[in-house]
Design an enzyme around this catalytic site. Structure first.
Site, PDB file in Angstrom:
ATOM      1  N   SER A  31       0.829  -1.209   0.000  1.00 12.71           N
ATOM      2  CA  SER A  31       0.000   0.000   0.000  1.00 12.71           C
ATOM      3  C   SER A  31       0.860   1.254   0.000  1.00 12.71           C
ATOM      4  O   SER A  31       1.724   1.419   0.862  1.00 12.71           O
ATOM      5  CB  SER A  31      -0.859   0.065   1.273  1.00 12.71           C
ATOM      6  OG  SER A  31      -1.872  -0.870   1.222  1.00 12.71           O
ATOM      7  N   HIS A  84      -5.683  -9.515  -1.055  1.00  9.97           N
ATOM      8  CA  HIS A  84      -5.709  -9.637   0.408  1.00  9.97           C
ATOM      9  C   HIS A  84      -6.756 -10.647   0.840  1.00  9.97           C
ATOM     10  O   HIS A  84      -7.823 -10.746   0.240  1.00  9.97           O
ATOM     11  CB  HIS A  84      -6.038  -8.280   1.039  1.00  9.97           C
ATOM     12  CG  HIS A  84      -5.007  -7.238   0.791  1.00  9.97           C
ATOM     13  ND1 HIS A  84      -5.072  -6.382  -0.286  1.00  9.97           N
ATOM     14  CD2 HIS A  84      -3.883  -6.915   1.468  1.00  9.97           C
ATOM     15  CE1 HIS A  84      -4.019  -5.572  -0.255  1.00  9.97           C
ATOM     16  NE2 HIS A  84      -3.287  -5.871   0.796  1.00  9.97           N
ATOM     17  N   TYR A 100      -8.515 -10.315   3.423  1.00  8.28           N
ATOM     18  CA  TYR A 100      -9.709  -9.604   3.929  1.00  8.28           C
ATOM     19  C   TYR A 100     -10.677  -9.236   2.806  1.00  8.28           C
ATOM     20  O   TYR A 100     -11.813  -8.868   3.066  1.00  8.28           O
ATOM     21  CB  TYR A 100      -9.319  -8.365   4.753  1.00  8.28           C
ATOM     22  CG  TYR A 100      -8.557  -7.303   4.008  1.00  8.28           C
ATOM     23  CD1 TYR A 100      -9.157  -6.513   3.035  1.00  8.28           C
ATOM     24  CD2 TYR A 100      -7.211  -7.070   4.305  1.00  8.28           C
ATOM     25  CE1 TYR A 100      -8.450  -5.541   2.359  1.00  8.28           C
ATOM     26  CE2 TYR A 100      -6.490  -6.098   3.633  1.00  8.28           C
ATOM     27  CZ  TYR A 100      -7.120  -5.339   2.660  1.00  8.28           C
ATOM     28  OH  TYR A 100      -6.417  -4.378   1.992  1.00  8.28           O
ATOM     29  N   GLU A 101     -10.228  -9.334   1.557  1.00  7.63           N
ATOM     30  CA  GLU A 101     -11.146  -9.121   0.418  1.00  7.63           C
ATOM     31  C   GLU A 101     -11.972 -10.376   0.162  1.00  7.63           C
ATOM     32  O   GLU A 101     -12.804 -10.392  -0.749  1.00  7.63           O
ATOM     33  CB  GLU A 101     -10.352  -8.770  -0.842  1.00  7.63           C
ATOM     34  CG  GLU A 101      -9.620  -7.448  -0.747  1.00  7.63           C
ATOM     35  CD  GLU A 101      -8.704  -7.214  -1.949  1.00  7.63           C
ATOM     36  OE1 GLU A 101      -9.198  -6.738  -2.985  1.00  7.63           O
ATOM     37  OE2 GLU A 101      -7.505  -7.522  -1.853  1.00  7.63           O
ATOM     38  N   MET A 152      -1.698  -6.732   7.225  1.00  6.99           N
ATOM     39  CA  MET A 152      -2.769  -7.635   6.764  1.00  6.99           C
ATOM     40  C   MET A 152      -2.380  -8.377   5.479  1.00  6.99           C
ATOM     41  O   MET A 152      -3.238  -8.700   4.661  1.00  6.99           O
ATOM     42  CB  MET A 152      -4.047  -6.838   6.520  1.00  6.99           C
ATOM     43  CG  MET A 152      -4.487  -5.975   7.686  1.00  6.99           C
ATOM     44  SD  MET A 152      -5.876  -4.911   7.227  1.00  6.99           S
ATOM     45  CE  MET A 152      -5.949  -3.807   8.647  1.00  6.99           C
ATOM     46  N   SER A 153      -1.106  -8.620   5.289  1.00 11.71           N
ATOM     47  CA  SER A 153      -0.684  -9.242   4.022  1.00 11.71           C
ATOM     48  C   SER A 153       0.604 -10.026   4.211  1.00 11.71           C
ATOM     49  O   SER A 153       0.956 -10.404   5.326  1.00 11.71           O
ATOM     50  CB  SER A 153      -0.475  -8.138   2.975  1.00 11.71           C
ATOM     51  OG  SER A 153       0.643  -7.329   3.316  1.00 11.71           O
ATOM     52  N   ASN A 160       2.007   4.125  10.685  1.00  8.08           N
ATOM     53  CA  ASN A 160       1.312   4.683  11.856  1.00  8.08           C
ATOM     54  C   ASN A 160       1.712   3.894  13.096  1.00  8.08           C
ATOM     55  O   ASN A 160       2.066   2.728  12.997  1.00  8.08           O
ATOM     56  CB  ASN A 160      -0.218   4.556  11.657  1.00  8.08           C
ATOM     57  CG  ASN A 160      -0.610   3.112  11.400  1.00  8.08           C
ATOM     58  OD1 ASN A 160      -0.515   2.612  10.267  1.00  8.08           O
ATOM     59  ND2 ASN A 160      -1.029   2.409  12.440  1.00  8.08           N
ATOM     60  N   HIS A 173      -7.205   4.650   6.526  1.00  9.01           N
ATOM     61  CA  HIS A 173      -6.429   4.208   5.365  1.00  9.01           C
ATOM     62  C   HIS A 173      -5.771   5.374   4.629  1.00  9.01           C
ATOM     63  O   HIS A 173      -4.670   5.226   4.082  1.00  9.01           O
ATOM     64  CB  HIS A 173      -7.330   3.401   4.414  1.00  9.01           C
ATOM     65  CG  HIS A 173      -6.586   2.766   3.274  1.00  9.01           C
ATOM     66  ND1 HIS A 173      -5.636   1.778   3.474  1.00  9.01           N
ATOM     67  CD2 HIS A 173      -6.622   2.989   1.940  1.00  9.01           C
ATOM     68  CE1 HIS A 173      -5.134   1.419   2.291  1.00  9.01           C
ATOM     69  NE2 HIS A 173      -5.715   2.134   1.353  1.00  9.01           N
TER      70      HIS A 173
HETATM   71  N1  HPA Z   1      -2.660  -2.430  11.518  1.00  7.13           N
HETATM   72  C1  HPA Z   1      -2.803  -3.338  10.526  1.00  7.13           C
HETATM   73  N2  HPA Z   1      -2.442  -3.108   9.287  1.00  7.13           N
HETATM   74  C2  HPA Z   1      -1.895  -1.910   8.996  1.00  7.13           C
HETATM   75  C3  HPA Z   1      -1.717  -0.928   9.977  1.00  7.13           C
HETATM   76  C4  HPA Z   1      -2.119  -1.201  11.308  1.00  7.13           C
HETATM   77  O1  HPA Z   1      -1.994  -0.377  12.230  1.00  7.13           O
HETATM   78  N3  HPA Z   1      -1.157   0.150   9.354  1.00  7.13           N
HETATM   79  C5  HPA Z   1      -0.998  -0.197   8.054  1.00  7.13           C
HETATM   80  N4  HPA Z   1      -1.439  -1.444   7.827  1.00  7.13           N
END
Ligand code: HPA
Length: 280
Positions: free
Chosen positions: A39, A92, A94-95, A219-220, A243, A255
């Site tokens: 991303s 992903h 989650y998709e 998440m990947s 973050n 996001h």
């Molecule tokens: N958690 C999960 N996935 C993420 C995060 C997060 O804080 N930041 C970017 N991808």
């Protein structure tokens, strides 16, 4: 384990078919590495010389990705003077994709001749000293997606029970250190934990992940690395810390922030990968 009667199983035979469908269009000869762009890290695609592109929608067994900040193209060309394959966008879990589908592009780049896989992702920083924009060399991972991309019949040419004691090759980690030094870039190093998502984590979950030994959460990546190891590929990975993970700082996550930090850190990331590839 197929996706239904007559559907693709996303195994080695499907990967071979996909590779045969794109090899000529992409002008693939002998790529030194395949690179998965996470991303907000898509800018690397603009650094590729003599780039040839095929949209995911035109690759058998691929899907068109839907997440903002992901393009959805396989790109071939040169980076740092070396032939590479880029996977700009990923599938992903989650998709709703299975772990097998999430890892399918890795089988395809392997069928196209790549023997080194470089994975990148956006991740939340669990370790308190991490700042947004930091780049973390993935030293190891924890699979908390609770699925394996190797579920199903053993694929030809893949190890059934891959050793995972060093999934991220120490040799490649050293090359990353080397590349960073040449660039005057400070790298972090740590453990990536993969969760299914798509929610960000609760405060209790981040406390748990911290205690489990994770430094960054995303998440990947995990499904791709597992298949790469089963194929005997050497793997290197970098997380862009976009973050502080939930509760590490006291702001809500979104996001847009992930994509924006990606854009800012992109210059350092691109330089690092280019120098890394030129050292392969
Ligand atoms: N958690 C999960 N996935 C993420 C995060 C997060 O804080 N930041 C970017 N991808």
């Amino acid at each position: 384990m197929g996706t239904g009667a007559g559907g693709p199983s996303h195994g080695s035979a499907d990967a071979q078919r996909a590779a045969d469908a794109v090899r000529e269009r992409l002008g693939v000869r002998a790529p030194v590495a395949a690179i998965v762009l996470g991303s907000g890290l898509g800018a690397l695609a603009d650094r590729v010389r003599d780039a040839k592109r095929v949209p995911y929608g035109e690759i058998p067994g691929f899907h068109a990705p839907k997440v903002e900040g992901h393009r959805g193209e396989m790109i071939s060309g040169t980076l740092g003077g070396r032939e590479v394959l880029l996977l700009a966008g990923r599938f992903h879990m989650y998709e709703g994709h299975s772990a097998r589908v999430a890892a399918f592009p890795v089988r395809v780049v392997h069928a196209l001749g790549a023997r080194t896989l470089f994975v990148s992702n956006a991740a939340g920083g669990i370790r308190r000293t991490f700042k947004p924009g930091d780049l973390m060399v993935i030293a190891d991972h924890i699979n908390l997606m609770f699925r394996s991309s190797l579920e199903g019949a053993a694929e030809q040419g893949e190890v059934r029970f891959p050793d995972m004691s060093a999934p991220y090759a120490p040799r490649l980690q050293a090359l990353l250190d080397d590349a960073a030094k040449a660039q005057g870039l400070a790298l972090q190093r740590g453990v990536y934990v993969g969760l299914l998502g798509p929610t960000y984590e609760t405060l209790a979950e981040v406390r748990m992940l911290d205690r489990l030994g994770a430094d960054a959460v995303g998440m990947s990546t995990v499904p791709e690395v597992i298949v790469a190891r089963a194929l005997g590929m050497e793997v290197a990975g970098v997380s862009l810390i976009t973050n502080p993970a939930a509760g590490i700082s006291h702001t809500a996550l979104d996001h847009a922030e992930v994509v924006e930090v990606g854009a800012r850190a992109s210059e350092a990331f691109c330089g690092l990968v280019e120098r890394f590839v030129s050292r392969l």
